[in-house]
Design an enzyme around this catalytic site. Sequence first.
Site, PDB file in Angstrom:
ATOM      1  N   PRO A 210       0.835  -1.212   0.000  1.00 36.42           N
ATOM      2  CA  PRO A 210       0.000   0.000   0.000  1.00 36.42           C
ATOM      3  C   PRO A 210       0.865   1.256   0.000  1.00 36.42           C
ATOM      4  O   PRO A 210       1.858   1.348   0.726  1.00 36.42           O
ATOM      5  CB  PRO A 210      -0.797  -0.124   1.311  1.00 36.42           C
ATOM      6  N   GLY A 213       2.517   3.564  -4.999  1.00 34.22           N
ATOM      7  CA  GLY A 213       2.294   4.341  -6.209  1.00 34.22           C
ATOM      8  C   GLY A 213       1.759   3.554  -7.386  1.00 34.22           C
ATOM      9  O   GLY A 213       1.959   3.950  -8.543  1.00 34.22           O
ATOM     10  N   THR A 215      -1.453   3.067  -8.370  1.00 33.34           N
ATOM     11  CA  THR A 215      -2.490   3.825  -9.079  1.00 33.34           C
ATOM     12  C   THR A 215      -1.885   4.991  -9.846  1.00 33.34           C
ATOM     13  O   THR A 215      -2.276   5.276 -10.984  1.00 33.34           O
ATOM     14  CB  THR A 215      -3.537   4.345  -8.071  1.00 33.34           C
ATOM     15  N   HIS A 431      19.270   4.741  30.300  1.00 29.96           N
ATOM     16  CA  HIS A 431      18.887   3.687  29.361  1.00 29.96           C
ATOM     17  C   HIS A 431      19.234   4.097  27.927  1.00 29.96           C
ATOM     18  O   HIS A 431      19.880   3.332  27.180  1.00 29.96           O
ATOM     19  CB  HIS A 431      17.385   3.422  29.486  1.00 29.96           C
ATOM     20  N   GLU A 432      18.821   5.300  27.532  1.00 27.81           N
ATOM     21  CA  GLU A 432      19.099   5.760  26.166  1.00 27.81           C
ATOM     22  C   GLU A 432      20.583   6.045  25.971  1.00 27.81           C
ATOM     23  O   GLU A 432      21.134   5.815  24.882  1.00 27.81           O
ATOM     24  CB  GLU A 432      18.271   7.011  25.840  1.00 27.81           C
TER      25      GLU A 432
END
Length: 610
Positions: A210, A213, A215, A431-432
């Site tokens: 989906p 492009g 169409t 953490h990041e």
Amino acid sequence: MNKNFKKNNSFPPKNMSWTVILGLVVLGLLALVKLNEMTYTIDDLSYSSFLRKVEKNEVKKVNVSGKDVQGTLADGSRFETVMPASEFDWDLLRNHGVEVALSSESGLFGMWSLVGSFAVLLLLLFFMLFFRQGSRGSGGNGGAGNLFAISRSKAKMFMPSAIKVTFKDVAGVSEAKEELQDVIDYLKSPDKYRRLGAKMTKGVLLVGGPGTGKTLLARAVAGEANCPFFSISGSDFIEVFVGVGAARVRDLFSQARKHAPCIVFIDEIDAVGRHRGSGTGGGNDEREQTLNQLLTEMDGFDTSNEPIIVIAATNRPDVLDRALLRPGRFDRRVDVPLPDLVSREQILQVHAKNVKIADDIDFKKIARGTPGFTGADLENLINEAAIAASKKNSELVSIDDFEEARDKILLGKELKTISLTEEDRKMTAYHEAGHALVQLMLPEDTDPLHKVSIIPRGRSLGVTHSMPEREKYTMTKREAEGVITVAMGGRVAETLVFDEVATGAANDFEKATDIARSMVVRYGMSGALGTVHYSQQPGEFVYSQKTAELIDTEVRNIIDGCYQRAKQIITDNRDKLETLAAALLEKETLQSGEIYELLDIKPRQEFKLT
């Protein structure tokens, strides 16, 4: 003739609601009932008067239903009375020659007969209205509002003058455009092929996800060939009425032959072209009859001297009936893949033509940060960036607006109302920082770092973005292990700093496990299991229990090895972890350039295709 009626010949009229129509029907019914009652006069008699008239031989006949008595007197007049059943004197009636009839129902039978008659009249009225509307025509479009046009095709026809799209408006997909160029050449010069006996394909199947492009490509083919274009969806053929779908197919191709050479585009053809025999109605299934008619029409093109090309689009080619894909029908398949790096850059430039973009926008950099985006996604990205700039009353769309739009699409809207404790922010920052630090220390195995943020978005409290250098079609074992190692960095940092673990690493573990399992069962990257492919389809077990246990062990060994590697990197660079986490707590978002400078790490060289 009333001009207003000519303009609005639909039923019901637009200025009349169904409530008003229902009210008129009820009033009409009551009027008919009243009229039925007025056709004759019925006198009400008391039960005593009724008995006296019987004794005087003035009662000719009666109809008894329960306690209700209706009858006719000797002079022809009618009467009705109510009597107690226990006191009714049947002998008196018999002795005076009264004709007696018994009924189990009252006047309800006559009432329901009247209602039934009125319903028939109403049905005839509707039928006449539909017939009148159908005789006036409906512009070629069938629908539920026109009974006699329901078998007409719902396809929209675009003449060449109305089609402004060409291949110049379709960025990327160069291979697909090359395949379709043969169709364009044939539509322009069919005699060029006929002189040598060549027959061009009658059907082209566009296959892609989906938003890729399909169409737009079909419209561009019609624009390049300068021919009429019929567009319809596969679901538009199907109706609840038997035979309507096949009739619409016949009508569509009848119109196409009148405007040949032309293109017929059927979007989502899998709605009507699925394998026969899969429906609940067997051979009489309406969808299958429609498919049969479509197959017949495509084979019947030889009766026309002018070419008609059918282009269909689907993202489910695996469910299509084999008869559709045989030579002579949809025998040419054109894949419309996700745009690569160069195509994404071109698509961004096409969609940015009507948007006021800042001069310093680097579309190549934006394209690098949007792997896996379709053309529709990229169009949406530019629109979201323009919306973000408009909210700030900016004159131009800046790179910050594009960053905001991409984060919103990938992660969700920024959660400004969420309240995090200082402990939560600190854990998220470490953490990041753990993810980012491991990624920086593995420059050969991972994509370049782009930015790190601890601003909550969607279901995430923070994110570490990478920026692919190029389009990757394969992944080495070292690169796969590098991705897993980076995923482990967040949990490692939490454990080392807080001696505690949190739920924030769940998505990291899910991603790492998927990659590790694919390495073992699909890519042959396990020494213990060798180069063997083991099926992972749900419900399929094509290997023994012992092999399944060995697979689980290998997956665990890969992840544990990457975890230890991440732990070693963070332990050796603990000072950089603390510095990066502190900067995140202060600024919340850090770009890669800031991080390189902050940690005194040499930036990666930009990769260039040779």
